[in-house]
Design a protein around this motif. Structure first.
Motif, PDB file in Angstrom:
ATOM      1  N   ILE A  35     106.982  22.799 -44.100  1.00 44.07           N
ATOM      2  CA  ILE A  35     106.670  22.838 -42.672  1.00 44.07           C
ATOM      3  C   ILE A  35     105.164  22.686 -42.507  1.00 44.07           C
ATOM      4  CG2 ILE A  35     106.702  24.226 -40.567  1.00 44.07           C
ATOM      5  CD1 ILE A  35     109.257  25.551 -41.683  1.00 44.07           C
ATOM      6  N   VAL A  36     104.776  21.649 -41.789  1.00 46.69           N
ATOM      7  CA  VAL A  36     103.366  21.409 -41.490  1.00 46.69           C
ATOM      8  C   VAL A  36     103.167  21.720 -40.006  1.00 46.69           C
ATOM      9  CG1 VAL A  36     101.520  19.708 -41.407  1.00 46.69           C
ATOM     10  CG2 VAL A  36     103.192  19.632 -43.255  1.00 46.69           C
ATOM     11  N   PRO A  37     102.299  22.669 -39.687  1.00 48.73           N
ATOM     12  CA  PRO A  37     102.085  23.005 -38.279  1.00 48.73           C
ATOM     13  C   PRO A  37     101.623  21.786 -37.487  1.00 48.73           C
ATOM     14  CG  PRO A  37     100.955  24.566 -39.718  1.00 48.73           C
ATOM     15  CD  PRO A  37     101.460  23.455 -40.579  1.00 48.73           C
ATOM     16  N   GLY A  38     102.015  21.747 -36.230  1.00 51.63           N
ATOM     17  CA  GLY A  38     101.631  20.637 -35.370  1.00 51.63           C
ATOM     18  C   GLY A  38     101.168  21.145 -34.018  1.00 51.63           C
ATOM     19  N   ALA A  39     100.572  20.255 -33.270  1.00 52.29           N
ATOM     20  CA  ALA A  39     100.106  20.592 -31.924  1.00 52.29           C
ATOM     21  C   ALA A  39     100.712  19.601 -30.936  1.00 52.29           C
ATOM     22  CB  ALA A  39      98.590  20.530 -31.851  1.00 52.29           C
ATOM     23  N   PHE A  40     101.215  20.094 -29.846  1.00 61.09           N
ATOM     24  CA  PHE A  40     101.782  19.284 -28.789  1.00 61.09           C
ATOM     25  C   PHE A  40     100.643  18.665 -27.988  1.00 61.09           C
ATOM     26  CE2 PHE A  40     103.565  18.969 -24.450  1.00 61.09           C
ATOM     27  CZ  PHE A  40     104.678  18.207 -24.718  1.00 61.09           C
ATOM     28  N   VAL A  41     100.630  17.339 -27.911  1.00 65.23           N
ATOM     29  CA  VAL A  41      99.571  16.641 -27.176  1.00 65.23           C
ATOM     30  C   VAL A  41     100.220  16.023 -25.941  1.00 65.23           C
ATOM     31  CG1 VAL A  41      97.806  14.850 -27.253  1.00 65.23           C
ATOM     32  CG2 VAL A  41      98.352  16.143 -29.324  1.00 65.23           C
ATOM     33  N   GLU A  42      99.935  16.624 -24.803  1.00 62.63           N
ATOM     34  CA  GLU A  42     100.559  16.224 -23.552  1.00 62.63           C
ATOM     35  C   GLU A  42      99.907  14.951 -23.013  1.00 62.63           C
ATOM     36  OE1 GLU A  42     100.375  18.420 -19.449  1.00 62.63           O
ATOM     37  OE2 GLU A  42     101.708  19.516 -20.820  1.00 62.63           O
ATOM     38  N   GLY A  43     100.721  13.942 -22.762  1.00 59.27           N
ATOM     39  CA  GLY A  43     100.211  12.678 -22.261  1.00 59.27           C
ATOM     40  C   GLY A  43     100.240  12.618 -20.737  1.00 59.27           C
ATOM     41  N   GLU A  44      99.832  11.503 -20.190  1.00 63.37           N
ATOM     42  CA  GLU A  44      99.783  11.323 -18.737  1.00 63.37           C
ATOM     43  C   GLU A  44     101.170  11.248 -18.113  1.00 63.37           C
ATOM     44  OE1 GLU A  44      97.228   8.145 -17.488  1.00 63.37           O
ATOM     45  OE2 GLU A  44      95.719   8.681 -18.979  1.00 63.37           O
ATOM     46  N   SER A  45     102.186  10.971 -18.903  1.00 61.66           N
ATOM     47  CA  SER A  45     103.536  10.847 -18.355  1.00 61.66           C
ATOM     48  C   SER A  45     104.176  12.203 -18.047  1.00 61.66           C
ATOM     49  CB  SER A  45     104.428  10.060 -19.329  1.00 61.66           C
ATOM     50  OG  SER A  45     104.540  10.757 -20.561  1.00 61.66           O
ATOM     51  N   VAL A  46     103.530  13.295 -18.427  1.00 66.59           N
ATOM     52  CA  VAL A  46     104.060  14.631 -18.202  1.00 66.59           C
ATOM     53  C   VAL A  46     103.637  15.108 -16.823  1.00 66.59           C
ATOM     54  CG1 VAL A  46     104.062  17.009 -19.017  1.00 66.59           C
ATOM     55  CG2 VAL A  46     104.008  15.140 -20.658  1.00 66.59           C
ATOM     56  N   LYS A  47     104.602  15.606 -16.054  1.00 69.32           N
ATOM     57  CA  LYS A  47     104.264  16.153 -14.749  1.00 69.32           C
ATOM     58  C   LYS A  47     105.074  17.407 -14.506  1.00 69.32           C
ATOM     59  CE  LYS A  47     107.532  13.781 -11.794  1.00 69.32           C
ATOM     60  NZ  LYS A  47     107.706  13.010 -10.587  1.00 69.32           N
ATOM     61  N   LEU A  48     104.611  18.242 -13.614  1.00 74.60           N
ATOM     62  CA  LEU A  48     105.319  19.458 -13.253  1.00 74.60           C
ATOM     63  C   LEU A  48     106.518  19.119 -12.400  1.00 74.60           C
ATOM     64  CD1 LEU A  48     102.336  21.830 -12.352  1.00 74.60           C
ATOM     65  CD2 LEU A  48     103.763  21.873 -14.405  1.00 74.60           C
TER      66      LEU A  48
END
Length: 50
Positions: A35-48
């Motif tokens: 298991i290699v830790p990762g980070a979620f990188v939120e792009g412009e396509s993400v909206k509330l």
């Protein structure tokens, strides 16, 4: 685009270690889950929503 960022250097080093182990002792190497830790990188396509 939303992506996951992982440490590619860590992944490469671990892969090389496992490959060397398979070459040096092919019958004694066990299957491992790494298991290699990762980070979620939120792009412009993400909206509330809501």
């Amino acid at each position: 685009m939303t992506t996951i960022h992982q440490d590619m250097l860590q992944i490469g080093r671990k892969a090389a270690e496992l490959l060397i182990g398979l070459i040096e002792k092919p019958k004694t190497t066990l299957v491992e889950h790494i298991i290699v830790p990762g980070a979620f990188v939120e792009g412009e396509s993400v909206k509330l929503l809501g």
